[in-house]
Enzyme design. Sequence first.
Site, PDB file in Angstrom:
ATOM      1  N   ASN A   1      40.748  50.839  32.084  1.00 35.85           N
ATOM      2  CA  ASN A   1      42.103  50.283  32.068  1.00 35.85           C
ATOM      3  C   ASN A   1      42.940  51.130  31.110  1.00 35.85           C
ATOM      4  O   ASN A   1      42.574  51.306  29.943  1.00 35.85           O
ATOM      5  CB  ASN A   1      42.028  48.829  31.602  1.00 35.85           C
ATOM      6  CG  ASN A   1      43.391  48.173  31.596  1.00 35.85           C
ATOM      7  OD1 ASN A   1      44.379  48.760  31.153  1.00 35.85           O
ATOM      8  ND2 ASN A   1      43.447  46.968  32.103  1.00 35.85           N
TER       9      ASN A   1
ATOM     10  N   CYS B   1      57.981  54.060  39.733  1.00 34.77           N
ATOM     11  CA  CYS B   1      58.125  54.205  41.195  1.00 34.77           C
ATOM     12  C   CYS B   1      58.699  52.937  41.818  1.00 34.77           C
ATOM     13  O   CYS B   1      58.556  52.716  43.014  1.00 34.77           O
ATOM     14  CB  CYS B   1      56.796  54.585  41.836  1.00 34.77           C
ATOM     15  SG  CYS B   1      55.492  53.401  41.525  1.00 34.77           S
TER      16      CYS B   1
HETATM   17  C1  LIG Z   1      51.494  55.774  40.878  1.00 30.24           C
HETATM   18  S1  LIG Z   1      49.778  55.984  40.971  1.00 30.24           S
HETATM   19  C2  LIG Z   1      49.539  57.456  40.064  1.00 30.24           C
HETATM   20  C3  LIG Z   1      49.690  58.704  40.896  1.00 30.24           C
HETATM   21  C4  LIG Z   1      49.189  59.955  40.245  1.00 30.24           C
HETATM   22  N1  LIG Z   1      49.841  60.246  39.000  1.00 30.24           N
HETATM   23  C5  LIG Z   1      49.336  61.129  41.202  1.00 30.24           C
HETATM   24  O1  LIG Z   1      50.307  61.880  41.044  1.00 30.24           O
HETATM   25  O2  LIG Z   1      48.533  61.261  42.120  1.00 30.24           O
HETATM   26  C6  LIG Z   1      49.158  54.745  39.901  1.00 30.24           C
HETATM   27  C7  LIG Z   1      47.663  54.818  39.605  1.00 30.24           C
HETATM   28  O3  LIG Z   1      47.391  53.837  38.617  1.00 30.24           O
HETATM   29  C8  LIG Z   1      46.071  53.340  38.823  1.00 30.24           C
HETATM   30  N2  LIG Z   1      46.003  52.076  38.072  1.00 30.24           N
HETATM   31  C9  LIG Z   1      46.530  50.879  38.387  1.00 30.24           C
HETATM   32  N3  LIG Z   1      46.346  50.000  37.369  1.00 30.24           N
HETATM   33  C10 LIG Z   1      45.694  50.671  36.379  1.00 30.24           C
HETATM   34  C11 LIG Z   1      45.253  50.319  35.082  1.00 30.24           C
HETATM   35  N4  LIG Z   1      45.447  49.111  34.577  1.00 30.24           N
HETATM   36  N5  LIG Z   1      44.641  51.263  34.348  1.00 30.24           N
HETATM   37  C12 LIG Z   1      44.436  52.508  34.840  1.00 30.24           C
HETATM   38  N6  LIG Z   1      44.834  52.886  36.069  1.00 30.24           N
HETATM   39  C13 LIG Z   1      45.466  51.988  36.830  1.00 30.24           C
HETATM   40  C14 LIG Z   1      45.940  53.279  40.312  1.00 30.24           C
HETATM   41  O4  LIG Z   1      44.572  53.346  40.677  1.00 30.24           O
HETATM   42  C15 LIG Z   1      46.730  54.528  40.745  1.00 30.24           C
HETATM   43  O5  LIG Z   1      45.854  55.614  40.930  1.00 30.24           O
END
Ligand SMILES: C[S@@+](CC[C@H](N)C(=O)[O-])C[C@H]1O[C@@H](n2cnc3c(N)ncnc32)[C@H](O)[C@@H]1O
Length: 391
Positions: free
Chosen positions: A274, A335
Amino acid sequence: MIQVRVKPGIEEKLRSYFPWVYRPEIASYSRKPQKGEHVVVRDAGGHFIGYGYINPDANISVRLLSFNKEKKITYELIKERIESAYIYRKSLSLDTDAFRLIHSEGDFLPGLVVDVYRSHAVVEFTTFGMNLMRDWVISALLEVLKPAGIYEKKNEYIQKIEGFETQEGIIYGDVPPEIIIREKDLNYYVNIPQGQKTGFYLDQRRARSIIRSLVKPGFTCLDVFCHTGGFALNMKKAGAKEVIAVDISSQALEVGKKNAHLNNLDGIVWVEENAFDFMRKLHREGQTFDLVLMDPPSFAKNKASVPSALRGYKELCVRGLHVVKRGGYLVIYSCSFHITAEHLFQVLVDAARDVGRHLRVINMSFQDLDHPWILQVPNTLYLKGIYVEVL
Ligand SMILES: C[S@@+](CC[C@H](N)C(=O)[O-])C[C@H]1O[C@@H](n2cnc3c(N)ncnc32)[C@H](O)[C@@H]1O
């Protein structure tokens, strides 16, 4: 065709090319509308405004596709829109074989998203009305794009809003589950069935390029919410000596590791955790970085969730600022179209006050140009990034 009259005063924004009629803005129907059927929208005096499709169950009840009396919604219109979207993408001369071909209202095709990965297309039908026109869309895509295959992605969030079951699977030709795409000098695996969005964050292309030039050889970098490593790979390619990439999804991290290997970029540390907890831990351990980048998922899917989303962004910025070196950089993206650049500025100001730092804005980015932003349609601009130097 069924006639929809809007209440007095509503015509003004519609005549300025705003393409949505909300349910409470409708004064009357010429008869009871069927979900998805094509309608003529008229002002209170009965004058023509445009052609659209209707979903009486949805808050956005009518989406307009044409403001021209001579241009009804036909197969020819859909094909013409797909053709001009394709011509526009070609004119951008993007240095990649993966791009967004149709960006819904951004290409005057509300309810339709099409991404192209090499010779394969991935489609999402996000409204009931557009889903009813799926055969037209597929035929037009075959004529214009001539893809080797088309894959349809499910969108469960939209399902709740529009009240129909979206589908998942190959709908034409052949689509391998994994495709290797190229963007500039890097290659990426795109896992279409398992990946987030349609498989890859195409919208961050411009941001990847900014990060590539911001990172200097020897930098230490933290890519928070890294997904399949689009930013982490660019950091490493720019010569970063240390890159830590964190995400909660083991599936995304597996693809990230494969991407690093594919590009001969060893040494990225992939962490499944996380992000909030991980950043707190880094701070406790006293670790700091030259660049901390945070690209979280959308915290605000609707207007009502904006206040809690802002608390989330502030929390992230505080944690991010704790682990940026003095003189280093913090980058934050949102986003969600409900979160504006001004919201992010305020969040940064509040966070900087809490940690006692000055922030100098050195850049801003938006979704790349293959995700067109129509000024009259606010939700077509959804992705913003702020880049600050932490003094
Ligand atoms: C907007 S995407 C990121 C895209 C990435 N930066 C890219 O350019 O490919 C958000 C990401 O946050 C992850 N995510 C969601 N909640 C999270 C958390 N609490 N801690 C870590 N990662 C998390 C999701 O799995 C996802 O891969």
